[in-house]
Design a protein around this motif. Structure first.
Motif, PDB file in Angstrom:
ATOM      1  N   GLY A 111       0.794  -1.220   0.000  1.00 45.63           N
ATOM      2  CA  GLY A 111       0.000   0.000   0.000  1.00 45.63           C
ATOM      3  C   GLY A 111       0.823   1.265   0.000  1.00 45.63           C
ATOM      4  N   GLY A 112       2.010   1.208  -0.588  1.00 42.85           N
ATOM      5  CA  GLY A 112       2.852   2.393  -0.698  1.00 42.85           C
ATOM      6  C   GLY A 112       3.668   2.712   0.533  1.00 42.85           C
ATOM      7  N   ARG A 113       3.622   1.838   1.541  1.00 46.69           N
ATOM      8  CA  ARG A 113       4.392   2.056   2.765  1.00 46.69           C
ATOM      9  C   ARG A 113       5.167   0.794   3.143  1.00 46.69           C
ATOM     10  N   ILE A 114       6.186   1.009   3.975  1.00 48.13           N
ATOM     11  CA  ILE A 114       6.911  -0.143   4.511  1.00 48.13           C
ATOM     12  C   ILE A 114       6.022  -0.820   5.553  1.00 48.13           C
ATOM     13  N   GLU A 115       5.758  -2.099   5.331  1.00 50.03           N
ATOM     14  CA  GLU A 115       4.950  -2.857   6.286  1.00 50.03           C
ATOM     15  C   GLU A 115       5.819  -3.521   7.344  1.00 50.03           C
ATOM     16  N   SER A 116       7.008  -3.987   6.915  1.00 49.78           N
ATOM     17  CA  SER A 116       7.891  -4.649   7.872  1.00 49.78           C
ATOM     18  C   SER A 116       9.329  -4.536   7.414  1.00 49.78           C
ATOM     19  N   VAL A 117      10.223  -4.591   8.388  1.00 49.60           N
ATOM     20  CA  VAL A 117      11.665  -4.657   8.149  1.00 49.60           C
ATOM     21  C   VAL A 117      12.163  -5.838   8.965  1.00 49.60           C
ATOM     22  N   ALA A 118      12.671  -6.852   8.281  1.00 49.19           N
ATOM     23  CA  ALA A 118      13.045  -8.083   8.984  1.00 49.19           C
ATOM     24  C   ALA A 118      14.171  -8.778   8.241  1.00 49.19           C
ATOM     25  N   PRO A 119      14.906  -9.664   8.903  1.00 44.13           N
ATOM     26  CA  PRO A 119      15.932 -10.437   8.199  1.00 44.13           C
ATOM     27  C   PRO A 119      15.336 -11.214   7.026  1.00 44.13           C
ATOM     28  N   LEU A 120      16.072 -11.255   5.941  1.00 44.74           N
ATOM     29  CA  LEU A 120      15.607 -11.983   4.756  1.00 44.74           C
ATOM     30  C   LEU A 120      15.435 -13.470   5.073  1.00 44.74           C
ATOM     31  N   ALA A 121      16.411 -14.027   5.766  1.00 44.73           N
ATOM     32  CA  ALA A 121      16.301 -15.393   6.330  1.00 44.73           C
ATOM     33  C   ALA A 121      15.837 -16.428   5.322  1.00 44.73           C
ATOM     34  N   GLY A 122      16.421 -16.422   4.137  1.00 40.88           N
ATOM     35  CA  GLY A 122      16.139 -17.468   3.164  1.00 40.88           C
ATOM     36  C   GLY A 122      14.918 -17.236   2.314  1.00 40.88           C
ATOM     37  N   THR A 123      14.112 -16.214   2.625  1.00 44.72           N
ATOM     38  CA  THR A 123      12.941 -15.907   1.805  1.00 44.72           C
ATOM     39  C   THR A 123      13.391 -15.383   0.445  1.00 44.72           C
ATOM     40  N   THR A 124      12.653 -15.728  -0.583  1.00 48.72           N
ATOM     41  CA  THR A 124      12.988 -15.258  -1.925  1.00 48.72           C
ATOM     42  C   THR A 124      12.332 -13.904  -2.156  1.00 48.72           C
ATOM     43  N   PRO A 125      13.111 -12.845  -2.355  1.00 53.20           N
ATOM     44  CA  PRO A 125      12.523 -11.509  -2.546  1.00 53.20           C
ATOM     45  C   PRO A 125      12.023 -11.325  -3.969  1.00 53.20           C
ATOM     46  N   ASP A 126      11.180 -10.345  -4.151  1.00 57.10           N
ATOM     47  CA  ASP A 126      10.740  -9.975  -5.496  1.00 57.10           C
ATOM     48  C   ASP A 126      11.819  -9.191  -6.239  1.00 57.10           C
ATOM     49  N   LEU A 127      12.667  -8.501  -5.478  1.00 58.10           N
ATOM     50  CA  LEU A 127      13.696  -7.671  -6.103  1.00 58.10           C
ATOM     51  C   LEU A 127      14.860  -7.508  -5.143  1.00 58.10           C
ATOM     52  N   ARG A 128      16.060  -7.597  -5.695  1.00 60.79           N
ATOM     53  CA  ARG A 128      17.268  -7.302  -4.924  1.00 60.79           C
ATOM     54  C   ARG A 128      17.840  -5.976  -5.406  1.00 60.79           C
ATOM     55  N   VAL A 129      18.257  -5.127  -4.461  1.00 59.10           N
ATOM     56  CA  VAL A 129      18.882  -3.851  -4.789  1.00 59.10           C
ATOM     57  C   VAL A 129      20.157  -3.728  -3.959  1.00 59.10           C
ATOM     58  N   HIS A 130      20.966  -2.725  -4.288  1.00 62.21           N
ATOM     59  CA  HIS A 130      22.246  -2.596  -3.584  1.00 62.21           C
ATOM     60  C   HIS A 130      22.087  -1.914  -2.231  1.00 62.21           C
ATOM     61  N   LEU A 131      21.464  -0.742  -2.194  1.00 62.73           N
ATOM     62  CA  LEU A 131      21.415   0.052  -0.963  1.00 62.73           C
ATOM     63  C   LEU A 131      20.082   0.775  -0.866  1.00 62.73           C
ATOM     64  N   ALA A 132      19.468   0.727   0.305  1.00 60.25           N
ATOM     65  CA  ALA A 132      18.252   1.499   0.591  1.00 60.25           C
ATOM     66  C   ALA A 132      18.546   2.435   1.754  1.00 60.25           C
ATOM     67  N   MET A 133      18.159   3.688   1.602  1.00 61.49           N
ATOM     68  CA  MET A 133      18.404   4.700   2.628  1.00 61.49           C
ATOM     69  C   MET A 133      17.289   5.733   2.574  1.00 61.49           C
ATOM     70  N   PRO A 134      17.018   6.425   3.675  1.00 59.00           N
ATOM     71  CA  PRO A 134      16.062   7.534   3.591  1.00 59.00           C
ATOM     72  C   PRO A 134      16.535   8.562   2.566  1.00 59.00           C
ATOM     73  N   GLY A 135      15.605   9.140   1.842  1.00 56.20           N
ATOM     74  CA  GLY A 135      15.985  10.177   0.900  1.00 56.20           C
ATOM     75  C   GLY A 135      16.635  11.341   1.619  1.00 56.20           C
ATOM     76  N   PRO A 136      17.699  11.918   1.056  1.00 52.68           N
ATOM     77  CA  PRO A 136      18.396  13.024   1.708  1.00 52.68           C
ATOM     78  C   PRO A 136      17.512  14.242   1.945  1.00 52.68           C
ATOM     79  N   THR A 137      17.912  15.030   2.930  1.00 53.88           N
ATOM     80  CA  THR A 137      17.305  16.332   3.206  1.00 53.88           C
ATOM     81  C   THR A 137      18.360  17.396   2.943  1.00 53.88           C
ATOM     82  N   ASP A 138      18.055  18.322   2.054  1.00 52.82           N
ATOM     83  CA  ASP A 138      19.003  19.353   1.620  1.00 52.82           C
ATOM     84  C   ASP A 138      18.562  20.698   2.189  1.00 52.82           C
ATOM     85  N   LEU A 139      19.396  21.277   3.049  1.00 56.38           N
ATOM     86  CA  LEU A 139      19.042  22.519   3.731  1.00 56.38           C
ATOM     87  C   LEU A 139      19.418  23.780   2.960  1.00 56.38           C
TER      88      LEU A 139
END
Length: 369
Positions: A26-54
């Motif tokens: 639904g457009g939001r993070i539902e959970s953050v948990a160890p992958l633990a052998g589950t097959t993901p839909d997509l692998r990416v290199h790095l996820a981080m909060p979007g930067p804030t530029d002052l």
């Protein structure tokens, strides 16, 4: 988008953690948990909060000073979002009082737009000899007219960052601004180390684009830069390799008595996500070999976005990746007293950036790749 995404690295609670999986529903993070052998839909290199530029003067061909409107702000933020920045402070630089007042009105009108976190007022209360590209015709001491603008912004609930030369400001007016909850930053200043130290002791909590528009470090005249580095103030840095050499940035970061109090800014101008030239104070500014220069060849702002700054600081500047990420995400928000943006259940997926192995921006978590 409903998916299970597995970053190789995820920025969680101030650390890079491997082996996590982010469930998006639904457009939001539902959970953050160890992958633990589950097959993901997509692998990416790095996820981080979007930067804030002052410190965002412009983007997408728009300069805030010349298009001080909610539409102008939206265009600037859209240009930076396409390049991986989630939130900005639109920045109005030294100009006529009417321009500052229009900028305040625009930010108040745009306050409900996603990613608009407040306003940065950079000048006009600066030292003429440290003005950089700011127009000397509009430089003036801190006055009650600006105080009225600050009062109106704060009454509307807008976070405000005010860059000024503290050695030239009336202490009583500074105290009034501070009492409003305005974040005060020393910049475009000729303050001595003693003057700067006194200012940090009186409620100046930040320094604007360290090393730029202030006296250079000297072994017998350390100046604002040294006082800022040795203080517990928050320090903004332009990490493009042009405004400051990499060893100087590393030196400043390493010398801080309290770690984690440096943050990245872009100081971006309209060429970011826009054409290769624009007009500032009626004069042409052009992009030349990655530098923004005026007709005299002097630097005039930066052609830089936050993701590029992060990557350069790590890959060219030799600063640890975890520190670079913190300087683009957690530190600027803390410096402004903004609520932290975390990768956690409930966080909008569109606020989480995905980077590739070369630290290039690869999209948002709700539409990676």
């Amino acid at each position: 988008m409903d998916a299970l995404i597995a970053p190789a690295l995820t920025w969680v609670e101030g650390a890079l953690r491997p082996g996590l999986a982010l469930r998006i529903r639904g457009g939001r993070i539902e959970s953050v948990a160890p992958l633990a052998g589950t097959t993901p839909d997509l692998r990416v290199h790095l996820a981080m909060p979007g930067p804030t530029d002052l410190q965002v003067n412009g983007g997408g061909g728009v300069l805030f000073n010349t298009d001080a409107s909610a539409a102008g702000i939206a265009a600037i933020r859209a240009a930076h979002r396409r390049l991986g920045t989630h939130a900005i402070l639109p920045t109005v630089i030294t100009d006529a009082p009417e321009v500052l007042e229009a900028a305040a009105d625009a930010v108040i009108a745009a306050r409900g737009q996603p990613g608009i976190e407040g306003i940065h007022i950079e000048g006009p209360h600066i030292a003429p000899e440290r003005r950089g590209t700011h127009d000397p015709r509009h430089i003036r001491p801190l006055d009650v007219r600006t105080l009225a603008v600050l009062e109106r912004l704060r009454a509307a609930g807008v976070p405000v960052l005010l860059t000024l030369a503290p050695e030239l400001a009336d202490p009583a007016l500074l105290a009034r601004a501070r009492a409003l909850g305005v974040v005060l930053s020393a910049g475009h200043s000729s303050a001595s180390a003693d003057e700067a130290g006194a200012a940090f002791g009186r409620g100046i909590t930040m320094a604007t684009h360290l090393f730029n528009a202030m006296p250079p470090l000297h072994h017998r005249a350390p100046g604002l830069a040294a006082a800022a580095i040795l203080s517990d103030a928050w320090l903004g840095m332009i990490a493009d390799g042009l405004h400051v050499d990499w060893p100087m940035l590393r030196l400043a970061i390493a010398a801080r008595p309290q770690r984690g109090r440096c943050f990245l800014v872009s100081d971006a101008m309209p060429t970011v996500g826009g054409p290769d030239q624009f007009t500032l104070y009626g004069k042409r500014i052009r992009l030349e070999d990655g530098r923004l220069v005026n007709d005299q060849g002097a630097l005039a702002g930066a052609h830089l976005d936050m993701m590029t700054a992060l990557a350069r600081l790590h890959l060219l500047g030799g600063v640890a990746l975890k520190d670079c990420i913190a300087m683009a995400t957690d530190a600027p928000r803390a410096a402004m007293g903004l609520a932290p943006l975390r990768i956690a259940p409930g966080t909008p997926a569109g606020a989480v950036a995905v980077l590739d192995a070369g630290l290039g921006f690869a999209g948002w978590l709700d539409a990676p790749g």
